[in-house]
Design a protein around this motif. Sequence first.
Motif, PDB file in Angstrom:
ATOM      1  N   ALA A 100       8.274   2.845  -9.039  1.00 41.37           N
ATOM      2  CA  ALA A 100       9.127   3.173 -10.186  1.00 41.37           C
ATOM      3  C   ALA A 100       9.062   2.151 -11.319  1.00 41.37           C
ATOM      4  CB  ALA A 100      10.575   3.311  -9.713  1.00 41.37           C
ATOM      5  N   ASN A 101       8.496   0.966 -11.021  1.00 47.05           N
ATOM      6  CA  ASN A 101       8.492  -0.102 -12.028  1.00 47.05           C
ATOM      7  C   ASN A 101       7.102  -0.697 -12.159  1.00 47.05           C
ATOM      8  OD1 ASN A 101      11.580  -0.648 -12.645  1.00 47.05           O
ATOM      9  ND2 ASN A 101      11.366  -0.285 -10.438  1.00 47.05           N
ATOM     10  N   PRO A 102       6.270  -0.120 -13.021  1.00 49.46           N
ATOM     11  CA  PRO A 102       4.918  -0.670 -13.173  1.00 49.46           C
ATOM     12  C   PRO A 102       4.946  -2.135 -13.580  1.00 49.46           C
ATOM     13  CG  PRO A 102       5.374   1.049 -14.833  1.00 49.46           C
ATOM     14  CD  PRO A 102       6.509   1.052 -13.868  1.00 49.46           C
ATOM     15  N   ASP A 103       5.969  -2.507 -14.344  1.00 52.77           N
ATOM     16  CA  ASP A 103       6.115  -3.890 -14.812  1.00 52.77           C
ATOM     17  C   ASP A 103       7.145  -4.646 -13.970  1.00 52.77           C
ATOM     18  OD1 ASP A 103       8.151  -2.240 -15.640  1.00 52.77           O
ATOM     19  OD2 ASP A 103       8.404  -3.177 -17.600  1.00 52.77           O
ATOM     20  N   LEU A 104       7.127  -4.400 -12.658  1.00 53.53           N
ATOM     21  CA  LEU A 104       8.114  -5.032 -11.768  1.00 53.53           C
ATOM     22  C   LEU A 104       8.111  -6.551 -11.923  1.00 53.53           C
ATOM     23  CD1 LEU A 104      10.193  -4.664  -9.475  1.00 53.53           C
ATOM     24  CD2 LEU A 104       8.318  -4.889  -7.851  1.00 53.53           C
ATOM     25  N   VAL A 105       6.923  -7.147 -12.081  1.00 51.21           N
ATOM     26  CA  VAL A 105       6.839  -8.609 -12.150  1.00 51.21           C
ATOM     27  C   VAL A 105       7.632  -9.134 -13.344  1.00 51.21           C
ATOM     28  CG1 VAL A 105       5.258 -10.546 -12.486  1.00 51.21           C
ATOM     29  CG2 VAL A 105       4.684  -8.723 -10.877  1.00 51.21           C
TER      30      VAL A 105
ATOM     31  N   PRO B 113       0.839  -1.203   0.000  1.00 53.17           N
ATOM     32  CA  PRO B 113       0.000   0.000   0.000  1.00 53.17           C
ATOM     33  C   PRO B 113       0.873   1.252   0.000  1.00 53.17           C
ATOM     34  CG  PRO B 113      -0.008  -1.047   2.167  1.00 53.17           C
ATOM     35  CD  PRO B 113       0.737  -1.959   1.255  1.00 53.17           C
ATOM     36  N   LEU B 114       0.569   2.189  -0.880  1.00 48.83           N
ATOM     37  CA  LEU B 114       1.401   3.383  -1.055  1.00 48.83           C
ATOM     38  C   LEU B 114       0.537   4.627  -1.190  1.00 48.83           C
ATOM     39  CD1 LEU B 114       3.733   1.644  -3.628  1.00 48.83           C
ATOM     40  CD2 LEU B 114       4.523   2.546  -1.418  1.00 48.83           C
ATOM     41  N   THR B 115       0.532   5.447  -0.172  1.00 48.19           N
ATOM     42  CA  THR B 115      -0.178   6.724  -0.209  1.00 48.19           C
ATOM     43  C   THR B 115       0.488   7.636  -1.239  1.00 48.19           C
ATOM     44  OG1 THR B 115      -0.890   6.537   2.077  1.00 48.19           O
ATOM     45  CG2 THR B 115      -0.662   8.775   1.207  1.00 48.19           C
ATOM     46  N   ARG B 116      -0.259   8.117  -2.207  1.00 47.10           N
ATOM     47  CA  ARG B 116       0.337   8.943  -3.253  1.00 47.10           C
ATOM     48  C   ARG B 116      -0.292  10.340  -3.320  1.00 47.10           C
ATOM     49  NH1 ARG B 116       3.390   6.315  -6.903  1.00 47.10           N
ATOM     50  NH2 ARG B 116       4.332   8.377  -6.926  1.00 47.10           N
ATOM     51  N   MET B 117      -1.355  10.550  -2.546  1.00 47.82           N
ATOM     52  CA  MET B 117      -1.987  11.884  -2.419  1.00 47.82           C
ATOM     53  C   MET B 117      -2.359  12.493  -3.766  1.00 47.82           C
ATOM     54  SD  MET B 117       0.133  13.707   0.609  1.00 47.82           S
ATOM     55  CE  MET B 117       0.997  12.832   1.870  1.00 47.82           C
ATOM     56  N   ARG B 118      -3.004  11.684  -4.590  1.00 44.85           N
ATOM     57  CA  ARG B 118      -3.390  12.177  -5.910  1.00 44.85           C
ATOM     58  C   ARG B 118      -4.865  11.902  -6.217  1.00 44.85           C
ATOM     59  NH1 ARG B 118       2.157  11.098  -6.524  1.00 44.85           N
ATOM     60  NH2 ARG B 118       3.271  12.208  -8.165  1.00 44.85           N
ATOM     61  N   ALA B 119      -5.686  11.782  -5.177  1.00 44.01           N
ATOM     62  CA  ALA B 119      -7.126  11.596  -5.424  1.00 44.01           C
ATOM     63  C   ALA B 119      -7.714  12.895  -5.966  1.00 44.01           C
ATOM     64  CB  ALA B 119      -7.832  11.168  -4.143  1.00 44.01           C
ATOM     65  N   GLY B 120      -8.927  12.799  -6.501  1.00 45.37           N
ATOM     66  CA  GLY B 120      -9.577  13.969  -7.082  1.00 45.37           C
ATOM     67  C   GLY B 120     -10.492  14.680  -6.087  1.00 45.37           C
ATOM     68  N   ALA B 121     -11.430  15.446  -6.631  1.00 47.02           N
ATOM     69  CA  ALA B 121     -12.351  16.227  -5.798  1.00 47.02           C
ATOM     70  C   ALA B 121     -13.100  15.298  -4.854  1.00 47.02           C
ATOM     71  CB  ALA B 121     -13.332  16.968  -6.695  1.00 47.02           C
ATOM     72  N   GLY B 122     -13.313  15.776  -3.627  1.00 49.17           N
ATOM     73  CA  GLY B 122     -14.054  14.989  -2.647  1.00 49.17           C
ATOM     74  C   GLY B 122     -13.319  13.725  -2.241  1.00 49.17           C
ATOM     75  N   ASN B 123     -11.973  13.722  -2.411  1.00 54.08           N
ATOM     76  CA  ASN B 123     -11.151  12.546  -2.058  1.00 54.08           C
ATOM     77  C   ASN B 123     -11.601  11.290  -2.800  1.00 54.08           C
ATOM     78  OD1 ASN B 123     -11.490  14.377   0.609  1.00 54.08           O
ATOM     79  ND2 ASN B 123      -9.389  13.632   0.431  1.00 54.08           N
TER      80      ASN B 123
ATOM     81  N   PHE C 217       6.405  -5.233  -2.247  1.00 52.64           N
ATOM     82  CA  PHE C 217       7.384  -4.217  -2.623  1.00 52.64           C
ATOM     83  C   PHE C 217       6.669  -2.872  -2.722  1.00 52.64           C
ATOM     84  CE2 PHE C 217       8.995  -8.213  -4.379  1.00 52.64           C
ATOM     85  CZ  PHE C 217      10.332  -8.192  -4.001  1.00 52.64           C
ATOM     86  N   GLY C 218       7.270  -1.842  -2.144  1.00 53.92           N
ATOM     87  CA  GLY C 218       6.678  -0.515  -2.185  1.00 53.92           C
ATOM     88  C   GLY C 218       7.340   0.346  -3.235  1.00 53.92           C
TER      89      GLY C 218
ATOM     90  N   ILE D 133       2.525 -12.183   4.496  1.00 51.93           N
ATOM     91  CA  ILE D 133       3.207 -11.312   3.535  1.00 51.93           C
ATOM     92  C   ILE D 133       4.208 -10.477   4.320  1.00 51.93           C
ATOM     93  CG2 ILE D 133       2.956  -9.438   1.857  1.00 51.93           C
ATOM     94  CD1 ILE D 133       0.161 -10.382   1.253  1.00 51.93           C
ATOM     95  N   SER D 134       5.417 -10.386   3.817  1.00 47.02           N
ATOM     96  CA  SER D 134       6.449  -9.590   4.484  1.00 47.02           C
ATOM     97  C   SER D 134       6.842  -8.425   3.586  1.00 47.02           C
ATOM     98  CB  SER D 134       7.667 -10.476   4.765  1.00 47.02           C
ATOM     99  OG  SER D 134       8.669  -9.740   5.424  1.00 47.02           O
ATOM    100  N   ALA D 135       7.112  -7.273   4.212  1.00 44.11           N
ATOM    101  CA  ALA D 135       7.430  -6.060   3.445  1.00 44.11           C
ATOM    102  C   ALA D 135       8.569  -5.291   4.087  1.00 44.11           C
ATOM    103  CB  ALA D 135       6.206  -5.150   3.383  1.00 44.11           C
ATOM    104  N   ALA D 136       9.194  -4.483   3.299  1.00 41.30           N
ATOM    105  CA  ALA D 136      10.125  -3.428   3.692  1.00 41.30           C
ATOM    106  C   ALA D 136      11.581  -3.712   3.357  1.00 41.30           C
ATOM    107  CB  ALA D 136      10.008  -3.065   5.167  1.00 41.30           C
ATOM    108  N   ALA D 137      12.064  -2.856   2.489  1.00 40.37           N
ATOM    109  CA  ALA D 137      13.482  -2.825   2.095  1.00 40.37           C
ATOM    110  C   ALA D 137      13.949  -4.136   1.477  1.00 40.37           C
ATOM    111  CB  ALA D 137      14.364  -2.413   3.271  1.00 40.37           C
ATOM    112  N   TYR D 138      13.036  -4.875   0.842  1.00 41.38           N
ATOM    113  CA  TYR D 138      13.447  -6.086   0.130  1.00 41.38           C
ATOM    114  C   TYR D 138      13.936  -5.730  -1.263  1.00 41.38           C
ATOM    115  CZ  TYR D 138      11.446  -9.359   3.508  1.00 41.38           C
ATOM    116  OH  TYR D 138      11.186 -10.092   4.642  1.00 41.38           O
ATOM    117  N   THR D 139      14.932  -6.457  -1.711  1.00 42.82           N
ATOM    118  CA  THR D 139      15.271  -6.503  -3.129  1.00 42.82           C
ATOM    119  C   THR D 139      14.609  -7.771  -3.655  1.00 42.82           C
ATOM    120  OG1 THR D 139      17.225  -7.852  -2.728  1.00 42.82           O
ATOM    121  CG2 THR D 139      17.528  -5.454  -2.668  1.00 42.82           C
TER     122      THR D 139
END
Length: 374
Positions: free
Chosen positions: A329-334, A25-35, A323-324, A299-305
């Motif tokens: 940066a990589n939409p096609d990470l998979v 989950p990644l907060t990106r603060m780009r929602a539109g009007a009315g959140n 992965f966060g 599920i484990s997260a944080a600073a994984y390569t």
Amino acid sequence: MNTSLFFQPLQLGSVTLSNRIVMAPLTRMRAGAGNAPTERNALYYAQRSSAGLIIAEGTAVSQQGQGYPNAPGIYTAEQVAGWRKATDAVHEQGGRIFLQLAHNGRNSHSSFMPDGGAPFAPSPIPPSLPGFTRDAQKVPIEIPRELTAPEIREIVVSFATAARNAIDAGFDGVELQAANSHLIDQFLEDGANQRTDRYGGSVKNRMRFLVEIVEAVSAVTGSQRVSVRLSPFGQYGGIRDSNPMRLFTSVVREMSTYNLAYLHLIEGRGSEIGLADELHADALDNARIFRPEYEGNLISAAAYTPETGHQAIEARYADAIAFGRLFIANPDLVSRIEKGLTLNAYDRSTFYGGDEHGYTDYPIANPSSPREKG
Ligand SMILES: Cc1cc2nc3c(=O)[nH]c(=O)nc-3n(C[C@H](O)[C@H](O)[C@H](O)COP(=O)(O)O)c2cc1C
């Protein structure tokens, strides 16, 4: 590099993942009007739909639960309709998507509160970080208001309503934000919770708010569509506990009894929400510590390569890795991991807020680009 285990399917509750590479989950603060989420937000998630599972960004269960400018919500009809665009776009590509349900509690600011008062918390103890106003100004910390028992009950109900809205918006399930110093975490940890009623004091009492939410949300969606994110030993926003090992062992064991879709643990090294660029050799390894305490998917997260993530699955510390920053940066990470391609570097300056730049314009790899060594 061996990546084969990432590509074994995984059953998470009622959802089958085609791979074990999860978008955190990644907060990106780009929602539109009315959140409400927009077409651009839908495009961003659709671009990342090859993830085995997308966990969509922290989303407020109520106006009172908001805390970041232009973060989305899931408590109005417009927000549900906005999210429907994203879930449809991801499902059209064969992807799977959960929504993270969040309440900021004391990390919020009075400008988000419907009555303009201070934000709410288990106890009137402020966080260590300055807040943001609704219009993105950094402001001094405020002393939060202590929630009354009826107000706590209302918040539990707001999580259940938000979960119903998430299912109506097409999500495959929900993740409860009980990590990173959000309201549920504020109840769990005694540095933020000094209540003397049934929601404070003993570990059992401090877990009560989480347990009530898990039960209320499960009653709406079924427990197999519910998951929980925790950040043991995390210190974001000044959160702390006098005995985190005892607390989180109890919480993980308790969560093990609910037949959830999965438990999601953030490693202590990632407690500063992605500020650590390096693995700290001395960081506690939450997946390793808590795995034996949890029966179910982890599920484990944080600073994984990709490499260390694969090793964690191989060692059976985790069933999947989230992965966060790499997914920002990589939409096609998979496919980059699968083919051993070079990864795009992320640009921290465009993490929060702004337009398509740093959001939907990261390049997809050319399949013929050179392979990474190793
Ligand atoms: C820009 C940004 C926004 C984040 N937003 C959230 C969020 O909404 N909810 C959450 O639980 N964690 C959030 N995190 C933490 C990430 O989910 C993840 O745990 C962290 O980035 C460490 O993983 P990484 O090293 O793969 O980036 C955020 C991190 C970053 C960098």
